[in-house]
Design an enzyme around this catalytic site. Structure first.
Site, PDB file in Angstrom:
ATOM      1  N   GLY A  43       0.767  -1.244   0.000  1.00 44.43           N
ATOM      2  CA  GLY A  43       0.000   0.000   0.000  1.00 44.43           C
ATOM      3  C   GLY A  43       0.796   1.291   0.000  1.00 44.43           C
ATOM      4  O   GLY A  43       0.375   2.281  -0.576  1.00 44.43           O
ATOM      5  N   GLU A  98       3.497   4.162   6.184  1.00 47.20           N
ATOM      6  CA  GLU A  98       2.264   3.398   5.929  1.00 47.20           C
ATOM      7  C   GLU A  98       1.345   4.146   4.973  1.00 47.20           C
ATOM      8  O   GLU A  98       1.420   5.374   4.872  1.00 47.20           O
ATOM      9  CB  GLU A  98       1.513   3.200   7.255  1.00 47.20           C
ATOM     10  CG  GLU A  98       1.696   1.827   7.870  1.00 47.20           C
ATOM     11  CD  GLU A  98       0.870   0.750   7.156  1.00 47.20           C
ATOM     12  OE1 GLU A  98       0.469   0.933   6.000  1.00 47.20           O
ATOM     13  OE2 GLU A  98       0.634  -0.301   7.795  1.00 47.20           O
ATOM     14  N   ASP A  99       0.481   3.406   4.305  1.00 48.18           N
ATOM     15  CA  ASP A  99      -0.532   4.054   3.468  1.00 48.18           C
ATOM     16  C   ASP A  99      -1.662   4.609   4.332  1.00 48.18           C
ATOM     17  O   ASP A  99      -2.047   5.761   4.212  1.00 48.18           O
ATOM     18  CB  ASP A  99      -1.079   3.091   2.399  1.00 48.18           C
ATOM     19  CG  ASP A  99      -1.602   1.770   2.969  1.00 48.18           C
ATOM     20  OD1 ASP A  99      -1.444   1.504   4.178  1.00 48.18           O
ATOM     21  OD2 ASP A  99      -2.180   0.986   2.189  1.00 48.18           O
ATOM     22  N   ASP A 102      -6.034   2.368  10.004  1.00 46.17           N
ATOM     23  CA  ASP A 102      -7.473   2.167  10.118  1.00 46.17           C
ATOM     24  C   ASP A 102      -7.760   1.715  11.555  1.00 46.17           C
ATOM     25  O   ASP A 102      -7.853   2.537  12.463  1.00 46.17           O
ATOM     26  CB  ASP A 102      -7.848   1.128   9.050  1.00 46.17           C
ATOM     27  CG  ASP A 102      -9.341   0.892   8.882  1.00 46.17           C
ATOM     28  OD1 ASP A 102     -10.101   1.868   8.968  1.00 46.17           O
ATOM     29  OD2 ASP A 102      -9.740  -0.259   8.649  1.00 46.17           O
ATOM     30  N   PHE A 151     -14.258   3.812   2.598  1.00 42.91           N
ATOM     31  CA  PHE A 151     -13.245   2.969   1.989  1.00 42.91           C
ATOM     32  C   PHE A 151     -12.666   3.703   0.780  1.00 42.91           C
ATOM     33  O   PHE A 151     -13.398   4.091  -0.129  1.00 42.91           O
ATOM     34  CB  PHE A 151     -13.819   1.622   1.572  1.00 42.91           C
ATOM     35  CG  PHE A 151     -12.751   0.607   1.316  1.00 42.91           C
ATOM     36  CD1 PHE A 151     -12.149  -0.069   2.365  1.00 42.91           C
ATOM     37  CD2 PHE A 151     -12.329   0.357   0.016  1.00 42.91           C
ATOM     38  CE1 PHE A 151     -11.134  -0.986   2.121  1.00 42.91           C
ATOM     39  CE2 PHE A 151     -11.314  -0.561  -0.226  1.00 42.91           C
ATOM     40  CZ  PHE A 151     -10.723  -1.233   0.834  1.00 42.91           C
ATOM     41  N   ARG A 164      -4.581   0.598  -7.351  1.00 43.82           N
ATOM     42  CA  ARG A 164      -3.429   1.166  -6.636  1.00 43.82           C
ATOM     43  C   ARG A 164      -2.751   2.283  -7.430  1.00 43.82           C
ATOM     44  O   ARG A 164      -2.141   3.176  -6.856  1.00 43.82           O
ATOM     45  CB  ARG A 164      -2.388   0.075  -6.347  1.00 43.82           C
ATOM     46  CG  ARG A 164      -2.842  -0.970  -5.332  1.00 43.82           C
ATOM     47  CD  ARG A 164      -1.637  -1.776  -4.867  1.00 43.82           C
ATOM     48  NE  ARG A 164      -1.999  -3.007  -4.188  1.00 43.82           N
ATOM     49  CZ  ARG A 164      -2.239  -3.107  -2.881  1.00 43.82           C
ATOM     50  NH1 ARG A 164      -2.160  -2.048  -2.116  1.00 43.82           N
ATOM     51  NH2 ARG A 164      -2.542  -4.279  -2.348  1.00 43.82           N
TER      52      ARG A 164
HETATM   53  P1  IMP Z   1      -5.412  -1.499  10.048  1.00 43.19           P
HETATM   54  O1  IMP Z   1      -6.865  -1.776  10.269  1.00 43.19           O
HETATM   55  O2  IMP Z   1      -5.009  -0.167  10.639  1.00 43.19           O
HETATM   56  O3  IMP Z   1      -4.572  -2.631  10.526  1.00 43.19           O
HETATM   57  O4  IMP Z   1      -5.196  -1.371   8.475  1.00 43.19           O
HETATM   58  C1  IMP Z   1      -4.945  -2.514   7.735  1.00 43.19           C
HETATM   59  C2  IMP Z   1      -4.767  -2.263   6.287  1.00 43.19           C
HETATM   60  O5  IMP Z   1      -6.056  -2.228   5.706  1.00 43.19           O
HETATM   61  C3  IMP Z   1      -4.125  -0.970   5.820  1.00 43.19           C
HETATM   62  O6  IMP Z   1      -2.725  -0.972   5.839  1.00 43.19           O
HETATM   63  C4  IMP Z   1      -4.619  -0.942   4.383  1.00 43.19           C
HETATM   64  O7  IMP Z   1      -3.826  -1.771   3.565  1.00 43.19           O
HETATM   65  C5  IMP Z   1      -5.986  -1.522   4.518  1.00 43.19           C
HETATM   66  N1  IMP Z   1      -7.017  -0.471   4.520  1.00 43.19           N
HETATM   67  C6  IMP Z   1      -7.634   0.098   5.557  1.00 43.19           C
HETATM   68  N2  IMP Z   1      -8.528   1.016   5.164  1.00 43.19           N
HETATM   69  C7  IMP Z   1      -8.463   1.017   3.808  1.00 43.19           C
HETATM   70  C8  IMP Z   1      -9.144   1.771   2.783  1.00 43.19           C
HETATM   71  O8  IMP Z   1      -9.993   2.647   3.018  1.00 43.19           O
HETATM   72  N3  IMP Z   1      -8.793   1.466   1.504  1.00 43.19           N
HETATM   73  C9  IMP Z   1      -7.863   0.527   1.183  1.00 43.19           C
HETATM   74  N4  IMP Z   1      -7.203  -0.177   2.097  1.00 43.19           N
HETATM   75  C10 IMP Z   1      -7.502   0.064   3.406  1.00 43.19           C
HETATM   76 MG    MG Z   2      -1.237  -1.167   4.208  1.00 46.23          MG
END
Ligand code: IMP
Ligand code: MG
Length: 183
Positions: A43, A98-99, A102, A151, A164
């Site tokens: 990401g 990080e991208d 969440d 999202f 992407r």
């Molecule tokens: P976490 O929930 O913070 O562990 O995020 C996990 C991963 O989910 C992130 O690194 C992204 O790759 C993916 N992710 C979370 N939200 C989005 C979104 O809105 N679009 C695309 N990928 C997402």
């Molecule tokens: Mg990610």
């Protein structure tokens, strides 16, 4: 592709401006330090490339590949390390790139894993943050944009491994219960 996502929620120009600011700040904060910029793939690839070039100080570039599996728009918390760094980070100033943060589970996992290797410092720079979605507390040193609970795709972020390469950030608007499997 661009026909589908006509209205960016963060434009290319806004990206450029904000990443330039972040780069300048990182360059100032890490001047004279032993910076290792660790990109979280896939990401972060687009943001990483821009950020590294906007931070005009010496650095090492490293990448780590993780996947987080979950149904709907939620990370399950089961983060899997797919590919590790190529060099030790003991004594280094590590900045994780990080991208998006969440739930926070991915960053929490990475901080735990990397801090065991005794870096001198370990901080996080994320392009995007969805504060309303957090289930664990994580400390984010640099945040590009705080975004609402939608999202999003583009600028490195995918939906089922697509979009992407969209050059801006767009909301994917197809209801609430899409499956997600992202890295
Ligand atoms: P976490 O929930 O913070 O562990 O995020 C996990 C991963 O989910 C992130 O690194 C992204 O790759 C993916 N992710 C979370 N939200 C989005 C979104 O809105 N679009 C695309 N990928 C997402
Ligand atoms: Mg990610």
């Amino acid at each position: 592709m661009e026909r589908i996502f006509g209205r960016p929620i963060v434009t290319q120009e806004q990206m450029r401006t904000r990443i330039r600011e972040l780069g300048r700040q990182i360059a100032s904060d890490y001047a004279g330090k032993d910076l290792v910029l660790v990109g979280v793939l896939k990401g972060a690839y687009a943001f990483y490339a821009d950020l590294a070039r906007a931070s005009r100080i010496p650095m090492r570039v490293e990448f780590i590949v993780v996947t987080s599996y979950g149904a709907g728009k939620k990370s399950s918390g089961k983060v899997k390390l797919v590919s590790d760094l190529t060099e030790p980070i003991a004594g280094k100033d590590v900045l994780l790139v990080e991208d998006i943060v969440d739930s926070g589970l991915t960053v929490q996992y990475l901080m735990k894993t990397l801090s065991r290797r005794k870096p001198r410092s370990l901080k996080v720079c994320t392009l995007l943050s969805k504060p309303d979605r957090r289930t664990v507390e994580v400390d984010l040193e640099y945040v590009g944009f705080k975004i609402p609970n939608k999202f999003v795709v583009g600028y490195g972020l995918d939906y089922r491994q697509e979009y992407r390469n969209l050059p801006y950030l767009a909301a994917l608007d197809q209801g609430d219960e899409q499956e997600q499997e992202s890295a």
